[in-house]
Design an enzyme around this catalytic site. Structure first.
Site, PDB file in Angstrom:
ATOM      1  N   ASP A 194     -37.642 -30.556  -8.489  1.00  0.00           N
ATOM      2  CA  ASP A 194     -38.019 -29.964  -7.263  1.00  0.00           C
ATOM      3  C   ASP A 194     -37.012 -28.827  -6.909  1.00  0.00           C
ATOM      4  OD1 ASP A 194     -40.569 -31.044  -6.853  1.00  0.00           O
ATOM      5  OD2 ASP A 194     -39.743 -32.868  -5.551  1.00  0.00           O
TER       6      ASP A 194
ATOM      7  N   GLU B  88     -19.167  -4.074  34.852  1.00  0.00           N
ATOM      8  CA  GLU B  88     -17.854  -3.808  34.531  1.00  0.00           C
ATOM      9  C   GLU B  88     -17.892  -2.035  34.151  1.00  0.00           C
ATOM     10  OE1 GLU B  88     -16.803  -7.974  32.532  1.00  0.00           O
ATOM     11  OE2 GLU B  88     -17.164  -6.242  31.090  1.00  0.00           O
TER      12      GLU B  88
ATOM     13  N   GLU C 252     -16.137 -10.006  24.039  1.00  0.00           N
ATOM     14  CA  GLU C 252     -15.242 -10.658  23.018  1.00  0.00           C
ATOM     15  C   GLU C 252     -15.432 -12.358  22.682  1.00  0.00           C
ATOM     16  OE1 GLU C 252     -14.549  -9.120  25.787  1.00  0.00           O
ATOM     17  OE2 GLU C 252     -12.722  -7.603  25.641  1.00  0.00           O
TER      18      GLU C 252
ATOM     19  N   ASP D 238     -15.877 -15.854  32.446  1.00  0.00           N
ATOM     20  CA  ASP D 238     -17.157 -15.939  31.825  1.00  0.00           C
ATOM     21  C   ASP D 238     -17.153 -17.096  30.735  1.00  0.00           C
ATOM     22  OD1 ASP D 238     -18.880 -14.192  33.070  1.00  0.00           O
ATOM     23  OD2 ASP D 238     -18.986 -12.817  31.283  1.00  0.00           O
TER      24      ASP D 238
ATOM     25  N   ASP E 290     -38.362 -34.621  -3.949  1.00  0.00           N
ATOM     26  CA  ASP E 290     -37.590 -35.737  -4.065  1.00  0.00           C
ATOM     27  C   ASP E 290     -37.278 -35.747  -5.545  1.00  0.00           C
ATOM     28  OD1 ASP E 290     -40.022 -36.248  -4.759  1.00  0.00           O
ATOM     29  OD2 ASP E 290     -40.397 -38.036  -3.524  1.00  0.00           O
TER      30      ASP E 290
ATOM     31  N   ASP F  21     -44.461 -33.522   1.208  1.00  0.00           N
ATOM     32  CA  ASP F  21     -44.944 -34.714   0.315  1.00  0.00           C
ATOM     33  C   ASP F  21     -45.647 -35.790   1.149  1.00  0.00           C
ATOM     34  OD1 ASP F  21     -44.089 -35.026  -2.125  1.00  0.00           O
ATOM     35  OD2 ASP F  21     -41.806 -35.805  -1.707  1.00  0.00           O
TER      36      ASP F  21
ATOM     37  N   VAL G 169     -12.823  -1.881  26.658  1.00  0.00           N
ATOM     38  CA  VAL G 169     -12.834  -3.250  26.867  1.00  0.00           C
ATOM     39  C   VAL G 169     -13.914  -3.871  27.617  1.00  0.00           C
ATOM     40  CG1 VAL G 169     -11.399  -5.156  27.920  1.00  0.00           C
ATOM     41  CG2 VAL G 169     -10.255  -3.380  26.643  1.00  0.00           C
ATOM     42  N   ALA G 170     -14.461  -3.274  28.440  1.00  0.00           N
ATOM     43  CA  ALA G 170     -15.574  -3.723  29.330  1.00  0.00           C
ATOM     44  C   ALA G 170     -16.934  -3.839  28.416  1.00  0.00           C
ATOM     45  CB  ALA G 170     -15.899  -2.424  30.291  1.00  0.00           C
TER      46      ALA G 170
HETATM   47  P1  ADP Z   1     -46.186 -38.076  -4.272  1.00  0.00           P
HETATM   48  O1  ADP Z   1     -46.482 -36.807  -4.052  1.00  0.00           O
HETATM   49  O2  ADP Z   1     -47.204 -39.044  -3.667  1.00  0.00           O
HETATM   50  O3  ADP Z   1     -44.983 -38.557  -3.990  1.00  0.00           O
HETATM   51  P2  ADP Z   1     -45.775 -38.408  -7.074  1.00  0.00           P
HETATM   52  O4  ADP Z   1     -45.356 -36.920  -7.705  1.00  0.00           O
HETATM   53  O5  ADP Z   1     -44.456 -39.319  -6.838  1.00  0.00           O
HETATM   54  O6  ADP Z   1     -46.621 -38.274  -5.944  1.00  0.00           O
HETATM   55  O7  ADP Z   1     -46.577 -39.060  -8.193  1.00  0.00           O
HETATM   56  C1  ADP Z   1     -47.635 -38.527  -8.502  1.00  0.00           C
HETATM   57  C2  ADP Z   1     -48.422 -39.425  -9.737  1.00  0.00           C
HETATM   58  O8  ADP Z   1     -47.677 -39.760 -10.924  1.00  0.00           O
HETATM   59  C3  ADP Z   1     -48.728 -40.846  -8.767  1.00  0.00           C
HETATM   60  O9  ADP Z   1     -49.819 -40.454  -7.997  1.00  0.00           O
HETATM   61  C4  ADP Z   1     -48.805 -41.758  -9.927  1.00  0.00           C
HETATM   62  O10 ADP Z   1     -50.048 -41.887 -10.456  1.00  0.00           O
HETATM   63  C5  ADP Z   1     -47.890 -41.303 -10.794  1.00  0.00           C
HETATM   64  N1  ADP Z   1     -46.460 -41.784 -10.818  1.00  0.00           N
HETATM   65  C6  ADP Z   1     -45.586 -41.905  -9.829  1.00  0.00           C
HETATM   66  N2  ADP Z   1     -44.593 -42.631 -10.235  1.00  0.00           N
HETATM   67  C7  ADP Z   1     -44.900 -43.263 -11.110  1.00  0.00           C
HETATM   68  C8  ADP Z   1     -44.148 -44.273 -12.042  1.00  0.00           C
HETATM   69  N3  ADP Z   1     -43.185 -44.828 -11.650  1.00  0.00           N
HETATM   70  N4  ADP Z   1     -44.790 -44.717 -13.059  1.00  0.00           N
HETATM   71  C9  ADP Z   1     -46.015 -44.439 -13.364  1.00  0.00           C
HETATM   72  N5  ADP Z   1     -46.709 -43.718 -12.452  1.00  0.00           N
HETATM   73  C10 ADP Z   1     -46.009 -42.986 -11.658  1.00  0.00           C
HETATM   74 MG    MG Z   2     -43.198 -38.914  -5.186  1.00  0.00          MG
END
Ligand code: ADP
Ligand code: MG
Length: 856
Positions: free
Chosen positions: A582, A647, A255, A678, A578, A297, A250-251
């Site tokens: 991705d 302990e 726990e 403790d 985004d 980004d 136990v020591a």
């Molecule tokens: P970031 O890494 O800056 O977010 P993106 O991947 O979003 O860049 O965009 C890459 C490229 O694609 C931009 O530099 C632009 O030239 C083109 N792009 C982004 N969004 C649009 C859009 N809605 N319509 C047309 N071209 C776009």
């Molecule tokens: Mg972008």
């Protein structure tokens, strides 16, 4: 009723009242007693049950009851902590964004997905989660990822008239759809009901902790068995030997460990959430703390994502536009305004984002860059909106452009490198102009047009066939200023030994200009284009593994390779993303970071951390909190393991003396220490807020039980506590007239034992303060800076008083109140621990200093 105009708000409100919110029915919760039962029947608890059973059979009902109390108290405690942690996690999930664009009262607006009703018209773009079961009214290049329902990873193309299911993702294109079923009536709800029994796999941290508990438990058993044999050899009764053995086991077992770890992770997650960083699983808190590389980004994370078109270049010259935000007013200078206006109208036609007036303020609705195109067209032409396109060819990150068919024209906008080659002829000056604008930090978008003529089948041809032989209308330069505090944050990350790379889809010159503005790159600059990245993973890693790299024109696959290459060099990588594509990079990275505002649902689903404010600084803040939490776990582990030494020592001395020297602490006293005095201070240490120096030094990737902890606990603090304990114990015995070889009289032994117990508790009070920092003594931090700890220590002292002075309790524990002079002696344990701690920290600092001197 089902029209493309959508419902009215009144209709929607009424339907919502009738049908209820669009939420999946809550999982049937596991009943409380089942969870509590689980807490009392895990591996270690079972061992204790066995011990209790044996104690009972051996005719020691008191001990048996005590052990059962330990199991129950510990189980209830763990259960409460688990509930709190789960509650916190559920609250965090509730903060995740879940907005949908709907058309109601003839206007588009955002509502929470739970407010959707049948017949609502929803507008979805690539990356959106399908919020309910829907029927497509119109669709452009629409593809849906249904893997979460069917397991099929290939995206399914959908056209008007097709159905799509809630919970799937739109991975390409654009769609307008009518909701056909919500909440419990969706297909996802059916499937969720089937699969809710699936358990999630254990995470690495919980596995490591379980391992620690198992190893210590087995060690404890082994040592206990040795003691059992030793005491039999010494000539003890088997019953007494058994008592000793259980005491030793136990020591040695910590726990309270597991529940405190969970709770301190939950507290870390909550603190992160209060700073706009949302972790999607608790263990990410710990991983964040060990992050060594951030791949971020540019747009929106390092910059404000408030796009403003400031320049239009056409064959007729260059026009400068100076305006505030998304408001239509602006000053216009330069030559060729008419041509510029033509380009702006085309760019607007190829965009879906708009600028809209909200409560007297102009805001971007949809993609800020596209809203900027709308604003530009307003500023140059004064028109509010253009004709509605008959077809859209939406943006995708591989084509890097976007088109729309308006009347008989195809209008296209996108990155110059992909739009210019698709034009029939491009004057050489244009390419120079792209470079010139980009190196001023502008994002450059090329706008082009193609006259489609009569007889072709262009309403169904693929984008590749349509976007050719275009006529260049112009270049639009957009400004997106860096976030004001971002250079400061990059400095902070640097100091914390975390490297930062900008991974962007933008033009290399634009990226480099922004990177220079925020102090990310110096000279010699390291700017690579995605296509120039070396094929070989080791070379790639070597190229990237330095501070301040910019990778531009990057594709999602290249992002994935970047993450892998850095990991193979031992980095713990946080990667932002985004877009729809991705997902793989976010999952591969140790910490996938998604945006709460501008990102897609697909990216959020694949992430570990969501930035509610899209801000780069929030990643660094989360790393800071992650490190603090890890340090806290380390703190209370140090604290809680230290008294194990105190302990165990009485048993060792007793065994070494062949039973001649009486036992200073009994089993029940040990239990009172481990789960009584403790626990609260350990909890308070787990709640320590981040110190000011958390980001001042490079990260250390450590095991929880590292060498430093073992030395501190078992070679320094533990022995000091043990020596004081034994010294006080012998002093009380000697003062009472005991001499070696005799059996002390019971009253005297109990008083001495009480003094030993008090000594350990008091030493732990000092230790709690000493454990607050791994580098400086407590008086440097200030004694009162962790309020919770002050309360915990008060509670600890109160429990000590109860254990000594409440007659029934002290008798149960096998001790008695020691004489007052002996308590004064016990108080000396506090300065002793603090002194040892101070010397240890000073020596370590000294060693470190001379070590650094030698190296440099
Ligand atoms: P970031 O890494 O800056 O977010 P993106 O991947 O979003 O860049 O965009 C890459 C490229 O694609 C931009 O530099 C632009 O030239 C083109 N792009 C982004 N969004 C649009 C859009 N809605 N319509 C047309 N071209 C776009
Ligand atoms: Mg972008």
């Amino acid at each position: 009723m089902r029209t493309a105009e959508g419902l009215s708000s009144e209709q929607a409100a009424q339907l919502l009242r009738q049908a209820g919110p669009n939420l999946l029915p809550a999982e049937k919760p596991v009943p409380q007693w089942r969870k509590l039962w689980g807490e009392m029947t895990h591996f270690f608890a079972l061992m204790l049950w066995c011990a209790a059973g044996l104690a009972f059979i051996a005719g020691m009902p008191q001990l048996a009851v005590a052990i059962v109390v330990v199991v129950v108290v510990n189980g209830v405690f763990a259960h409460i902590q688990q509930e709190r942690a789960q509650h916190a996690a559920a609250k965090l999930r509730g903060l995740l964004p879940a907005d949908v664009v709907v058309r109601r009262d003839g206007k588009t607006r955002k509502v929470h997905s739970s407010e959707l009703v049948v017949d609502d018209v929803v507008l979805l773009t690539a990356g959106d989660r399908v919020p309910a079961d829907i029927l497509l009214l119109s669709a452009a290049a629409c593809e849906v990822d249904e893997s979460m329902l069917t397991g099929e990873s290939e995206a399914v193309p959908k056209a008007a008239g097709d159905a799509a299911w809630g919970g799937t993702f739109l991975v390409n294109g654009y769609a307008e759809a009518a909701v056909s079923a919500t909440g419990a009536r969706t297909r996802l709800a059916d499937i969720a009901a089937l699969t809710s029994k699936a358990v999630s796999p254990p995470t690495p941290l919980s596995m490591e902790l379980r391992r620690i508990v198992r190893v210590t438990a087995f060690m404890a058993l082994g040592i206990a068995a040795l003691f059992y044999l030793a005491s039999l050899l010494v000539g003890f009764q088997w019953r007494d030997s058994f008592l000793f053995a259980i005491g030793v086991a136990v020591a040695l077992v910590p726990e309270g460990l597991l529940p405190i770890v969970t709770l301190s992770l939950a507290m870390g997650a909550q603190r992160m959430a209060s700073r706009d960083a949302l972790v999607r699983n608790l263990e990410a808190v710990e991983t964040l703390g060990s992050t060594t590389f951030i791949c971020t980004d540019k747009t929106g994370t390092l910059t404000q994502n408030r796009m403003n078109a400031v320049e239009v270049f056409t064959a007729a010259g260059s026009v400068q536009i100076a305006g505030e935000g998304y408001a239509p007013e602006a000053e216009i200078h330069g030559r060729g305004v008419e041509r510029a206006a033509e380009a702006a109208l085309a760019a607007r036609a190829a965009s879906q984002g708009r600028a809209e007036l909200h409560g007297g303020q102009w805001r971007a609705q949809g993609d800020p860059m596209e809203a900027a195109m709308d604003v530009l067209a307003r500023r140059l032409t004064g028109t509010e909106s253009g004709p509605v396109p008959s077809r859209r060819l939406p943006f995708d990150p591989v084509r890097r452009r976007e088109s729309a068919i308006v009347g008989r024209d195809l209008l296209c906008k996108g990155a110059p490198e992909t739009v210019l080659p698709a034009c029939a002829s491009v004057p050489g000056a244009v390419r120079d102009q792209v470079e010139a604008m980009a190196s001023r930090g502008l994002r450059v978008i090329a706008v082009a047009r193609r006259r489609l003529g009569e007889a072709s089948s262009w309403q169904s041809s693929p984008a590749g066939e349509l976007e050719t032989a275009m006529e260049l209308l112009g270049l639009i330069g957009l400004q997106d200023p860096p976030r004001p505090d971002v250079s400061e944050v990059i400095g902070k990350a640097r100091q914390a030994g975390v490297k930062v790379a900008m991974i962007t889809g933008d033009h290399p010159a634009t990226a480099a200009a922004i990177a220079r503005q925020i102090g990310l790159i110096g000279s010699p600059e390291c700017v690579v284009e995605g296509t120039d990245l070396p094929e070989d993973e080791q070379m790639l890693g070597a190229l990237l593994d330095r501070d301040g790299v910019v990778v531009s024109r990057v594709s999602p696959e290249q992002k994935l390779r970047v993450a892998k290459a850095l990991q193979s060099r031992g980095h713990v990588v946080a990667m932002t993303g985004d877009g729809v594509n991705d997902g793989p990079a976010l999952r591969e990275a140790d910490i996938g970071v998604a945006m709460g505002r501008s990102g897609t649902d697909v990216a959020r689903e694949a992430s570990d951390l969501v930035l509610l404010d899209d801000h780069f600084g929030t990643i660094v803040a989360a790393i800071e909190q992650g490190r603090a939490t890890y340090a806290n776990i380390h703190r209370f582990l140090t604290y809680h393991l230290t008294d194990n030494v105190a302990e165990l020592t009485p048993f060792v001395i007793w065994a070494l003396s062949g039973g001649q020297f009486p036992l200073a602490l009994g089993v029940l006293q040990i239990l009172a220490l481990d789960i009584g005095t403790d626990l609260l201070p350990a909890l308070a240490l787990g709640a320590e807020p981040p110190g000011s120096r958390v980001l001042a030094s490079p990260p250390e990737r450590r095991h929880l039980m590292d060498r430093q902890l073992i030395i501190r606990v078992f070679c320094i603090l533990g022995p000091v506590e043990a020596v004081m304990e034994m010294a006080v114990f012998s002093a009380v015995l000697a003062a009472g007239g005991w001499t070696r070889g005799n059996v002390p009289e019971t009253g005297l032994l109990m008083a001495a034992s009480g003094a030993a117990f008090a000594t350990v508790v008091l030493a732990q009070v000092a230790n709690a303060f000493a454990c607050r920092s791994a580098t400086v003594p407590p008086w440097v931090l200030g004694w009162g800076t962790n309020r919770l700890l002050l309360w915990a220590v008060l509670a600890e002292l109160a429990i000590l008083a109860v254990c000594l002075y409440v007659p029934y309790v002290s008798a149960l524990l096998g001790q008695a109140p020691p004489p007052a002079t002996c308590l004064l002696l016990a108080l000396l344990a506090m300065p002793a621990v603090l002194l040892a701690d101070w010397i240890h920290k000073a020596v370590r600092a000294r060693l470190r200093y001379s070590w650094d001197q030698k190296r440099s």
